[in-house]
Design a protein around this motif. Structure first.
Motif, PDB file in Angstrom:
ATOM      1  N   LEU A   1       0.776  -1.012   0.043  1.00  0.00           N
ATOM      2  CA  LEU A   1      -0.006  -0.016   0.203  1.00  0.00           C
ATOM      3  C   LEU A   1       0.877   1.226  -0.083  1.00  0.00           C
ATOM      4  O   LEU A   1       1.871   1.261   0.823  1.00  0.00           O
ATOM      5  N   GLU A   2       0.438   2.278  -0.763  1.00  0.00           N
ATOM      6  CA  GLU A   2       0.862   3.704  -0.959  1.00  0.00           C
ATOM      7  C   GLU A   2       0.401   4.183   0.402  1.00  0.00           C
ATOM      8  O   GLU A   2      -0.729   4.326   0.552  1.00  0.00           O
ATOM      9  N   ASP A   3       1.253   5.277   0.731  1.00  0.00           N
ATOM     10  CA  ASP A   3       0.745   6.159   1.956  1.00  0.00           C
ATOM     11  C   ASP A   3      -0.181   7.230   1.309  1.00  0.00           C
ATOM     12  O   ASP A   3       0.385   8.068   0.527  1.00  0.00           O
ATOM     13  N   ASP A   4      -1.276   7.400   1.484  1.00  0.00           N
ATOM     14  CA  ASP A   4      -2.241   8.533   0.804  1.00  0.00           C
ATOM     15  C   ASP A   4      -2.845   9.170   1.984  1.00  0.00           C
ATOM     16  O   ASP A   4      -3.588   8.555   2.608  1.00  0.00           O
ATOM     17  N   ARG A   5      -2.311  10.225   2.248  1.00  0.00           N
ATOM     18  CA  ARG A   5      -2.702  11.140   3.134  1.00  0.00           C
ATOM     19  C   ARG A   5      -4.319  11.578   3.059  1.00  0.00           C
ATOM     20  O   ARG A   5      -5.010  11.948   4.177  1.00  0.00           O
ATOM     21  N   LYS A   6      -4.886  11.521   2.181  1.00  0.00           N
ATOM     22  CA  LYS A   6      -6.391  11.962   1.930  1.00  0.00           C
ATOM     23  C   LYS A   6      -7.261  11.112   2.326  1.00  0.00           C
ATOM     24  O   LYS A   6      -8.367  11.032   2.606  1.00  0.00           O
ATOM     25  N   GLU A   7      -6.938   9.677   2.666  1.00  0.00           N
ATOM     26  CA  GLU A   7      -7.725   8.611   3.017  1.00  0.00           C
ATOM     27  C   GLU A   7      -8.124   8.837   4.196  1.00  0.00           C
ATOM     28  O   GLU A   7      -7.437   9.120   5.401  1.00  0.00           O
ATOM     29  N   ILE A   8      -9.502   8.730   4.371  1.00  0.00           N
ATOM     30  CA  ILE A   8     -10.005   8.887   5.908  1.00  0.00           C
ATOM     31  C   ILE A   8      -9.834   7.513   6.885  1.00  0.00           C
ATOM     32  O   ILE A   8      -9.286   7.787   7.990  1.00  0.00           O
ATOM     33  N   PHE A   9      -9.799   6.273   6.323  1.00  0.00           N
ATOM     34  CA  PHE A   9      -9.601   5.270   6.882  1.00  0.00           C
ATOM     35  C   PHE A   9      -8.518   4.528   6.123  1.00  0.00           C
ATOM     36  O   PHE A   9      -8.908   3.784   5.172  1.00  0.00           O
ATOM     37  N   LYS A  10      -7.502   4.947   6.494  1.00  0.00           N
ATOM     38  CA  LYS A  10      -6.204   4.269   5.776  1.00  0.00           C
ATOM     39  C   LYS A  10      -6.110   2.779   5.838  1.00  0.00           C
ATOM     40  O   LYS A  10      -6.263   2.153   7.243  1.00  0.00           O
ATOM     41  N   PRO A  11      -6.033   1.944   4.762  1.00  0.00           N
ATOM     42  CA  PRO A  11      -6.217   0.472   4.722  1.00  0.00           C
ATOM     43  C   PRO A  11      -4.826  -0.002   5.662  1.00  0.00           C
ATOM     44  O   PRO A  11      -3.891   0.281   5.622  1.00  0.00           O
ATOM     45  N   SER A  12      -5.261  -0.822   6.653  1.00  0.00           N
ATOM     46  CA  SER A  12      -4.133  -1.576   7.401  1.00  0.00           C
ATOM     47  C   SER A  12      -4.824  -2.987   7.509  1.00  0.00           C
ATOM     48  O   SER A  12      -5.964  -3.113   7.347  1.00  0.00           O
ATOM     49  N   PRO A  13      -3.795  -3.554   8.052  1.00  0.00           N
ATOM     50  CA  PRO A  13      -4.240  -5.199   8.350  1.00  0.00           C
ATOM     51  C   PRO A  13      -5.709  -5.248   9.197  1.00  0.00           C
ATOM     52  O   PRO A  13      -6.555  -5.894   8.746  1.00  0.00           O
ATOM     53  N   ARG A  14      -5.626  -4.439  10.009  1.00  0.00           N
ATOM     54  CA  ARG A  14      -6.771  -4.461  11.293  1.00  0.00           C
ATOM     55  C   ARG A  14      -8.258  -3.909  10.720  1.00  0.00           C
ATOM     56  O   ARG A  14      -9.136  -4.463  10.857  1.00  0.00           O
ATOM     57  N   ILE A  15      -7.681  -2.778   9.782  1.00  0.00           N
ATOM     58  CA  ILE A  15      -8.962  -2.268   9.191  1.00  0.00           C
ATOM     59  C   ILE A  15      -9.681  -3.255   8.040  1.00  0.00           C
ATOM     60  O   ILE A  15     -10.664  -3.258   7.824  1.00  0.00           O
ATOM     61  N   ILE A  16      -8.904  -4.010   7.399  1.00  0.00           N
ATOM     62  CA  ILE A  16      -9.332  -4.868   6.327  1.00  0.00           C
ATOM     63  C   ILE A  16     -10.144  -5.942   6.983  1.00  0.00           C
ATOM     64  O   ILE A  16     -11.049  -6.458   6.842  1.00  0.00           O
ATOM     65  N   ASN A  17      -9.608  -6.443   8.232  1.00  0.00           N
ATOM     66  CA  ASN A  17     -10.114  -7.453   8.871  1.00  0.00           C
ATOM     67  C   ASN A  17     -11.476  -7.130   9.373  1.00  0.00           C
ATOM     68  O   ASN A  17     -12.644  -7.728   9.168  1.00  0.00           O
ATOM     69  N   LEU A  18     -11.608  -5.845  10.086  1.00  0.00           N
ATOM     70  CA  LEU A  18     -12.843  -5.416  10.420  1.00  0.00           C
ATOM     71  C   LEU A  18     -13.731  -5.264   9.279  1.00  0.00           C
ATOM     72  O   LEU A  18     -15.366  -5.574   9.552  1.00  0.00           O
ATOM     73  N   ALA A  19     -13.444  -4.760   7.998  1.00  0.00           N
ATOM     74  CA  ALA A  19     -14.378  -4.666   6.713  1.00  0.00           C
ATOM     75  C   ALA A  19     -14.638  -5.883   6.415  1.00  0.00           C
ATOM     76  O   ALA A  19     -15.920  -6.137   6.157  1.00  0.00           O
ATOM     77  N   ALA A  20     -13.903  -6.950   6.447  1.00  0.00           N
ATOM     78  CA  ALA A  20     -14.153  -8.217   5.937  1.00  0.00           C
ATOM     79  C   ALA A  20     -15.215  -8.974   6.950  1.00  0.00           C
ATOM     80  O   ALA A  20     -16.175  -9.330   6.526  1.00  0.00           O
ATOM     81  N   LEU A  21     -15.016  -8.723   8.395  1.00  0.00           N
ATOM     82  CA  LEU A  21     -16.098  -9.125   9.153  1.00  0.00           C
ATOM     83  C   LEU A  21     -17.459  -8.675   9.047  1.00  0.00           C
ATOM     84  O   LEU A  21     -18.477  -9.087   9.277  1.00  0.00           O
ATOM     85  N   GLU A  22     -17.428  -7.262   8.780  1.00  0.00           N
ATOM     86  CA  GLU A  22     -18.756  -6.543   8.459  1.00  0.00           C
ATOM     87  C   GLU A  22     -19.413  -7.093   7.289  1.00  0.00           C
ATOM     88  O   GLU A  22     -20.648  -7.396   7.310  1.00  0.00           O
ATOM     89  N   MET A  23     -18.584  -7.464   6.183  1.00  0.00           N
ATOM     90  CA  MET A  23     -19.137  -7.766   5.128  1.00  0.00           C
ATOM     91  C   MET A  23     -19.740  -9.352   5.266  1.00  0.00           C
ATOM     92  O   MET A  23     -20.917  -9.711   4.648  1.00  0.00           O
ATOM     93  N   LEU A  24     -18.930 -10.089   6.017  1.00  0.00           N
ATOM     94  CA  LEU A  24     -19.445 -11.526   6.398  1.00  0.00           C
ATOM     95  C   LEU A  24     -20.877 -11.455   7.196  1.00  0.00           C
ATOM     96  O   LEU A  24     -21.720 -12.214   7.000  1.00  0.00           O
TER      97      LEU A  24
END
Length: 122
Positions: free
Chosen positions: A87-110
């Motif tokens: 991942l590239e560092d994009d300061r404009k992102e509100i929720f920067k992708p990180s392993p924990r954020i991706i885990n939470l998003a995946a759990l939400e989708m499930l």
């Protein structure tokens, strides 16, 4: 990083670094083996892996070492990646992708999918 356990009120310290590293290496070896045997490439197909999850950055050196039990260093470097390196560092992102954020998003989708199945079955 050294990992110590201080005995309360005595000042004695016990270094558990090697023991913890052994356990992490064993864990990473199990993960790498299961991962590699879970995806069997079809003839000539090359599979690329991106490791992510809440603890992927902590396990990275152990996973890299475990991969060397199954393949060359060149193959490991060209086919196995870690999310924090991709991942590239994009300061404009509100929720920067990180392993924990991706885990939470995946759990939400499930959860949403499970709720839909439940609601459709009613």
């Amino acid at each position: 990083m050294k990992l110590y356990f201080d005995v309360l009120h005595t000042g004695e310290k016990y270094d558990f670094t090697n023991k913890i590293n052994e356990v992490l290496q064993e864990y990473a070896s199990v993960i790498a083996t299961k991962l590699l045997y879970s995806f069997i490439p079809e003839s000539g197909e090359q599979i690329k892996f991106i490791n992510f999850g809440g603890e992927a950055s902590i396990l990275e050196p152990f996973i890299k070492q475990a991969l060397l039990e199954h393949m060359s260093e060149a193959a490991a470097q060209s086919n196995h990646f870690f999310l924090n390196k991709v991942l590239e560092d994009d300061r404009k992102e509100i929720f920067k992708p990180s392993p924990r954020i991706i885990n939470l998003a995946a759990l939400e989708m499930l959860s949403i999918n499970e709720m839909r199945k439940t609601n459709e079955g009613e």
